[in-house]
Structure formats: structure tokens, C-alpha cells
Design an enzyme around this catalytic site. Sequence first.
Site, PDB file in Angstrom:
ATOM      1  N   GLY A  12      75.257 -36.979  10.144  1.00 15.64           N
ATOM      2  CA  GLY A  12      74.254 -36.902   9.086  1.00 15.64           C
ATOM      3  C   GLY A  12      74.372 -35.706   8.160  1.00 15.64           C
ATOM      4  O   GLY A  12      73.371 -35.267   7.591  1.00 15.64           O
ATOM      5  N   ASN A  14      75.751 -35.658   5.211  1.00 14.70           N
ATOM      6  CA  ASN A  14      75.376 -36.105   3.868  1.00 14.70           C
ATOM      7  C   ASN A  14      73.869 -36.319   3.765  1.00 14.70           C
ATOM      8  O   ASN A  14      73.268 -36.038   2.725  1.00 14.70           O
ATOM      9  CB  ASN A  14      76.121 -37.398   3.511  1.00 14.70           C
ATOM     10  CG  ASN A  14      77.501 -37.132   2.940  1.00 14.70           C
ATOM     11  OD1 ASN A  14      77.642 -36.414   1.953  1.00 14.70           O
ATOM     12  ND2 ASN A  14      78.513 -37.705   3.556  1.00 14.70           N
ATOM     13  N   LEU A  94      77.697 -54.441   5.723  1.00 18.48           N
ATOM     14  CA  LEU A  94      76.543 -55.165   5.216  1.00 18.48           C
ATOM     15  C   LEU A  94      76.998 -56.528   4.718  1.00 18.48           C
ATOM     16  O   LEU A  94      78.077 -56.659   4.144  1.00 18.48           O
ATOM     17  CB  LEU A  94      75.887 -54.391   4.067  1.00 18.48           C
ATOM     18  CG  LEU A  94      75.324 -53.012   4.423  1.00 18.48           C
ATOM     19  CD1 LEU A  94      74.857 -52.296   3.163  1.00 18.48           C
ATOM     20  CD2 LEU A  94      74.190 -53.122   5.429  1.00 18.48           C
ATOM     21  N   HIS A 110      82.192 -42.529  -0.442  1.00 23.26           N
ATOM     22  CA  HIS A 110      83.477 -42.814   0.208  1.00 23.26           C
ATOM     23  C   HIS A 110      84.352 -41.571   0.135  1.00 23.26           C
ATOM     24  O   HIS A 110      84.469 -40.954  -0.939  1.00 23.26           O
ATOM     25  CB  HIS A 110      84.189 -43.982  -0.477  1.00 23.26           C
ATOM     26  CG  HIS A 110      85.498 -44.318   0.172  1.00 23.26           C
ATOM     27  ND1 HIS A 110      85.573 -44.952   1.391  1.00 23.26           N
ATOM     28  CD2 HIS A 110      86.782 -44.062  -0.212  1.00 23.26           C
ATOM     29  CE1 HIS A 110      86.852 -45.090   1.723  1.00 23.26           C
ATOM     30  NE2 HIS A 110      87.593 -44.565   0.764  1.00 23.26           N
TER      31      HIS A 110
END
Length: 207
Positions: A12, A14, A94, A110
Amino acid sequence: MLNIGILVSGGGSNLQAIIDKVECGYIKNVRIVTVVSSRPDAYALERAKKHGIKGICISRKNFSNIEEYDEALISHFKGFEVDLVVMAGFLSILGERFTRAYKGRVINIHPALIPSFCGKGFYGIIPHQKVLEAGIKVTGATVHFVELEADAGPIILQKAVCVEDDDTPETLQRRVMEQAEWEILPEAIRLFAENKLVVEGRKVKII
């Protein structure tokens, strides 16, 4: 006020960069209403808890197919009235149902300069390994809108990072995070919140 939901799978970092920018006032009129992890042991959930953000694990392996998983995520985000979904190191895929439900309202970070070193199988440390194997001198990170095809959505922001001669995949990964990811992901959220992003075909204009 823009409600954002953040998808995570690991430490986590980011997520923390986004939290910091919201709390210091750099990102205005934005509220992180939920953090969803694909793994129950992700440290990102602990980061969310420390900042009073509701976190939950919704794991793909608990659903028989991608459609059911999509519906679970959609239902969760709708319950929190999420306006923007941010994939901040989310390693699950997803499906069509989710990407259609939140079309134009999902962004991803990315760890490479798309269209290089991206697509199916390029996640985590792998892009950095491939960069070093290819002898590339410059890499970086990309924030883009999410479409059904992996890493194929319109690019919002990119930032380059130089590759050093003595880099390992781990040192390169850390520098790309520090110098690129932690800067451009919060910046993309700020631009979205301020209605400064206009998508025209494959291009994203910043107004």
C-alpha cells in the site's frame, strides 16, 4: 466532494502517497471512503485503518467466476457512493461487468512506460526485471484509464526514471515508486477531481 475507492493487493505504498496528498490538502475535495484488498494480509489494510478509512478484503478466489467477483466489487463501491476507483497496486483482474459499470472512472498505476513492458503478466517486480534484461536506459511509470484489455486504456500521465548500471529489480522498483508512482498517481486523482481530464479517443487532454 469526490468519493474514491482504492483497490490494493500489497503493502500500500501508493495508497499512502494518496492519503498523504489528501491530508496535506494538495488533493482537495476528495475523500477516500473505502480501501478494498484482494488479499486479507495486505499491509495496505493496516494503513487504511491507521487513517480511519474503512478497509475490506474481497478476494477473487472466493467467487466461482469473474462475473460474481465484479458484482461483489460493484455492490461494495455503490454502497460507499464511490465516484472514482483507483487501482493502486491491485493484482486481480477486473471483468467486463466492472469496467463497463465504472467506464471512465477507473484509473491504474503501472510501473513502466506504456506501451512498453505492460499487458497480461506484467505486474509487481516483473516489469523491472524485463527492463533490466532488455538493457533499457529509461523506464518509469504510467497512470491510465482502465479498459477491459490490460494496460490498454488512454494514458493520463507518465514520468520517466533513469536506469542505473548497478540496478537490481528491487532497487529499480523502489526508485520508480519514489520518483514516479508516488507523484503521478496522486496528481492524476487531483486532475480528475478538478475536472481537468478530457478523453478524446486514445488521448487524454489536460485542461
